[in-house]
Enzyme design. Sequence first.
Site, PDB file in Angstrom:
ATOM      1  N   ALA A  77       0.819  -1.224   0.000  1.00 18.59           N
ATOM      2  CA  ALA A  77       0.000   0.000   0.000  1.00 18.59           C
ATOM      3  C   ALA A  77       0.850   1.269   0.000  1.00 18.59           C
ATOM      4  O   ALA A  77       0.300   2.369  -0.018  1.00 18.59           O
ATOM      5  CB  ALA A  77      -0.930  -0.010   1.216  1.00 18.59           C
ATOM      6  N   THR A  78       2.170   1.127   0.001  1.00 16.73           N
ATOM      7  CA  THR A  78       3.023   2.312   0.155  1.00 16.73           C
ATOM      8  C   THR A  78       3.232   3.096  -1.134  1.00 16.73           C
ATOM      9  O   THR A  78       3.826   4.176  -1.092  1.00 16.73           O
ATOM     10  CB  THR A  78       4.411   1.910   0.712  1.00 16.73           C
ATOM     11  OG1 THR A  78       4.932   0.872  -0.132  1.00 16.73           O
ATOM     12  CG2 THR A  78       4.327   1.411   2.141  1.00 16.73           C
ATOM     13  N   TYR A  95       9.783 -12.555 -14.328  1.00 18.72           N
ATOM     14  CA  TYR A  95       8.649 -11.707 -13.928  1.00 18.72           C
ATOM     15  C   TYR A  95       7.354 -12.241 -14.563  1.00 18.72           C
ATOM     16  O   TYR A  95       6.353 -12.462 -13.880  1.00 18.72           O
ATOM     17  CB  TYR A  95       8.887 -10.246 -14.326  1.00 18.72           C
ATOM     18  CG  TYR A  95       7.702  -9.371 -13.985  1.00 18.72           C
ATOM     19  CD1 TYR A  95       7.350  -9.134 -12.654  1.00 18.72           C
ATOM     20  CD2 TYR A  95       6.893  -8.821 -14.984  1.00 18.72           C
ATOM     21  CE1 TYR A  95       6.234  -8.366 -12.326  1.00 18.72           C
ATOM     22  CE2 TYR A  95       5.783  -8.048 -14.658  1.00 18.72           C
ATOM     23  CZ  TYR A  95       5.465  -7.833 -13.336  1.00 18.72           C
ATOM     24  OH  TYR A  95       4.355  -7.080 -13.015  1.00 18.72           O
ATOM     25  N   GLU A 135       5.900   3.382  -9.364  1.00 17.34           N
ATOM     26  CA  GLU A 135       7.335   3.201  -9.096  1.00 17.34           C
ATOM     27  C   GLU A 135       7.855   1.888  -9.678  1.00 17.34           C
ATOM     28  O   GLU A 135       9.014   1.521  -9.465  1.00 17.34           O
ATOM     29  CB  GLU A 135       7.580   3.267  -7.593  1.00 17.34           C
ATOM     30  CG  GLU A 135       7.356   4.660  -7.056  1.00 17.34           C
ATOM     31  CD  GLU A 135       7.466   4.753  -5.545  1.00 17.34           C
ATOM     32  OE1 GLU A 135       8.112   3.887  -4.935  1.00 17.34           O
ATOM     33  OE2 GLU A 135       6.892   5.694  -4.990  1.00 17.34           O
ATOM     34  N   SER A 195      -0.670  -9.604 -14.382  1.00 16.17           N
ATOM     35  CA  SER A 195      -0.088  -8.670 -15.359  1.00 16.17           C
ATOM     36  C   SER A 195      -0.283  -9.242 -16.763  1.00 16.17           C
ATOM     37  O   SER A 195      -0.381 -10.470 -16.930  1.00 16.17           O
ATOM     38  CB  SER A 195       1.412  -8.520 -15.106  1.00 16.17           C
ATOM     39  OG  SER A 195       2.039  -7.842 -16.187  1.00 16.17           O
TER      40      SER A 195
HETATM   41  P1  NDP Z   1       5.087   0.105  -7.150  1.00 16.58           P
HETATM   42  O1  NDP Z   1       6.535  -0.192  -7.177  1.00 16.58           O
HETATM   43  O2  NDP Z   1       4.646   1.524  -7.200  1.00 16.58           O
HETATM   44  O3  NDP Z   1       4.404  -0.597  -5.888  1.00 16.58           O
HETATM   45  C1  NDP Z   1       4.787  -1.878  -5.459  1.00 16.58           C
HETATM   46  C2  NDP Z   1       4.322  -2.085  -4.035  1.00 16.58           C
HETATM   47  O4  NDP Z   1       4.689  -3.405  -3.625  1.00 16.58           O
HETATM   48  C3  NDP Z   1       4.956  -1.112  -3.062  1.00 16.58           C
HETATM   49  O5  NDP Z   1       3.973  -0.639  -2.170  1.00 16.58           O
HETATM   50  C4  NDP Z   1       5.972  -1.979  -2.329  1.00 16.58           C
HETATM   51  O6  NDP Z   1       6.071  -1.535  -0.981  1.00 16.58           O
HETATM   52  C5  NDP Z   1       5.285  -3.341  -2.351  1.00 16.58           C
HETATM   53  N1  NDP Z   1       6.230  -4.426  -2.131  1.00 16.58           N
HETATM   54  C6  NDP Z   1       7.259  -4.828  -2.936  1.00 16.58           C
HETATM   55  N2  NDP Z   1       7.930  -5.826  -2.346  1.00 16.58           N
HETATM   56  C7  NDP Z   1       7.309  -6.071  -1.160  1.00 16.58           C
HETATM   57  C8  NDP Z   1       7.530  -6.973  -0.094  1.00 16.58           C
HETATM   58  N3  NDP Z   1       8.544  -7.858  -0.116  1.00 16.58           N
HETATM   59  N4  NDP Z   1       6.704  -6.953   0.977  1.00 16.58           N
HETATM   60  C9  NDP Z   1       5.685  -6.076   1.013  1.00 16.58           C
HETATM   61  N5  NDP Z   1       5.423  -5.184   0.051  1.00 16.58           N
HETATM   62  C10 NDP Z   1       6.236  -5.191  -1.026  1.00 16.58           C
HETATM   63  O7  NDP Z   1       4.473  -0.702  -8.392  1.00 16.58           O
HETATM   64  P2  NDP Z   1       2.947  -0.956  -8.855  1.00 16.58           P
HETATM   65  O8  NDP Z   1       1.984  -0.246  -8.005  1.00 16.58           O
HETATM   66  O9  NDP Z   1       2.926  -0.718 -10.318  1.00 16.58           O
HETATM   67  O10 NDP Z   1       2.879  -2.514  -8.623  1.00 16.58           O
HETATM   68  C11 NDP Z   1       1.844  -3.145  -7.880  1.00 16.58           C
HETATM   69  C12 NDP Z   1       1.596  -4.513  -8.489  1.00 16.58           C
HETATM   70  O11 NDP Z   1       1.141  -4.345  -9.833  1.00 16.58           O
HETATM   71  C13 NDP Z   1       2.818  -5.419  -8.592  1.00 16.58           C
HETATM   72  O12 NDP Z   1       2.412  -6.731  -8.246  1.00 16.58           O
HETATM   73  C14 NDP Z   1       3.218  -5.334 -10.062  1.00 16.58           C
HETATM   74  O13 NDP Z   1       3.894  -6.485 -10.477  1.00 16.58           O
HETATM   75  C15 NDP Z   1       1.866  -5.205 -10.695  1.00 16.58           C
HETATM   76  N6  NDP Z   1       1.798  -4.640 -12.048  1.00 16.58           N
HETATM   77  C16 NDP Z   1       2.333  -3.418 -12.343  1.00 16.58           C
HETATM   78  C17 NDP Z   1       2.208  -2.895 -13.629  1.00 16.58           C
HETATM   79  C18 NDP Z   1       2.836  -1.609 -14.030  1.00 16.58           C
HETATM   80  O14 NDP Z   1       3.064  -1.397 -15.243  1.00 16.58           O
HETATM   81  N7  NDP Z   1       3.097  -0.691 -13.103  1.00 16.58           N
HETATM   82  C19 NDP Z   1       1.415  -3.601 -14.646  1.00 16.58           C
HETATM   83  C20 NDP Z   1       0.922  -4.879 -14.238  1.00 16.58           C
HETATM   84  C21 NDP Z   1       1.064  -5.351 -12.983  1.00 16.58           C
HETATM   85  P3  NDP Z   1       7.430  -1.443  -0.112  1.00 16.58           P
HETATM   86  O15 NDP Z   1       8.553  -1.216  -1.067  1.00 16.58           O
HETATM   87  O16 NDP Z   1       7.172  -0.311   0.823  1.00 16.58           O
HETATM   88  O17 NDP Z   1       7.469  -2.759   0.573  1.00 16.58           O
HETATM   89  C1  8X3 Z   2       3.933  -4.797 -15.693  1.00 17.12           C
HETATM   90  C2  8X3 Z   2       3.626  -4.607 -17.143  1.00 17.12           C
HETATM   91  O1  8X3 Z   2       4.477  -4.965 -19.494  1.00 17.12           O
HETATM   92  O2  8X3 Z   2       6.067  -4.108 -17.848  1.00 17.12           O
HETATM   93  O3  8X3 Z   2       3.493  -6.025 -15.240  1.00 17.12           O
HETATM   94  O4  8X3 Z   2       5.376  -6.401 -17.776  1.00 17.12           O
HETATM   95  S1  8X3 Z   2       4.956  -5.051 -18.084  1.00 17.12           S
END
Ligand code: NDP
Ligand code: 8X3
Length: 252
Positions: free
Chosen positions: A10-11, A151, A187, A138
Amino acid sequence: MPKTAFITGATSGFGAACARRFAQDGWRLILCGRRLERLNTLRDQLATVVPVYAFPLDVRDEGAVNAAVAALPAEFAEVDLLLNNAGLALGLEPAHRCDMQDWETMIDTNIKGLLYCTRALLPGMVARQRGHVINIGSVAGNYPYPGGNVYGGTKAFVKQFSRNLRADLLGTRVRVTNIEPGMAESEFSLVRFKGDDGKAAQVYQNVQPLQPEDIADTVFWVATRPEHVNINRMELMPVCQAFAPFAISREG
Ligand code: NDP
Ligand code: 8X3
């Protein structure tokens, strides 16, 4: 009776946007992630609107996940929605140049962390005959791309695990959904490129990617369908993204 959502990661990005979206609708929130300061800031903002319980959690730590679930305060103990959002990609190198530690971190977080949270919260949902597990998969779990190796593999696992959960949970009224976003600005790329903000910015240059709020709207919609409706999977992309032809090498 207000519902309770447990949101991992959620961060930032999707997780933070989902927390805001569900707060707008009066849901009680359980928020976790590793970065305590960010978590506290979000908690302080949203706690003016809805009850919020926030705590630092690394989803890779099975003992910590189980302890956190066991220690939920009574008013948060009946979780209606688990949003398995915490996850990451590390690197975009071809497989023969990848760092094994990066692969292990993705597996430990995207697969094992998701399993620990799900396993800890499912028995309560089944006992209450009520609940919803929404996983963030994803497009990388549906289509291969160069550098997507592990991934994409983790997200393909999440997709199939989501479907298998549905099979196991038939008759329990517990719902399961896999959300499969394409390129979204968060991020994510900064993490993938290990803090290289130039490289991360290039990903979103001259395009209009999905925003975390788009994902939050989607998750919220999926979570608020009538209780007899299960959205199994939902794939979404920004309009600027589509599919490539098969790649052909003429050199071997
Ligand atoms: P962000 O990097 O903005 O957010 C990722 C979140 O995951 C952060 O809050 C981070 O919190 C948390 N996180 C990572 N590792 C851990 C851990 N070991 N324990 C607890 N929390 C963890 O990326 P997104 O919001 O884009 O990503 C969220 C999800 O969406 C992911 O599963 C990603 O794979 C997926 N996704 C993203 C896409 C994109 O293009 N952005 C597309 C498709 C899917 P903290 O570091 O504080 O622990
Ligand atoms: C995140 C989207 O296309 O970078 O899951 O894999 S992509």
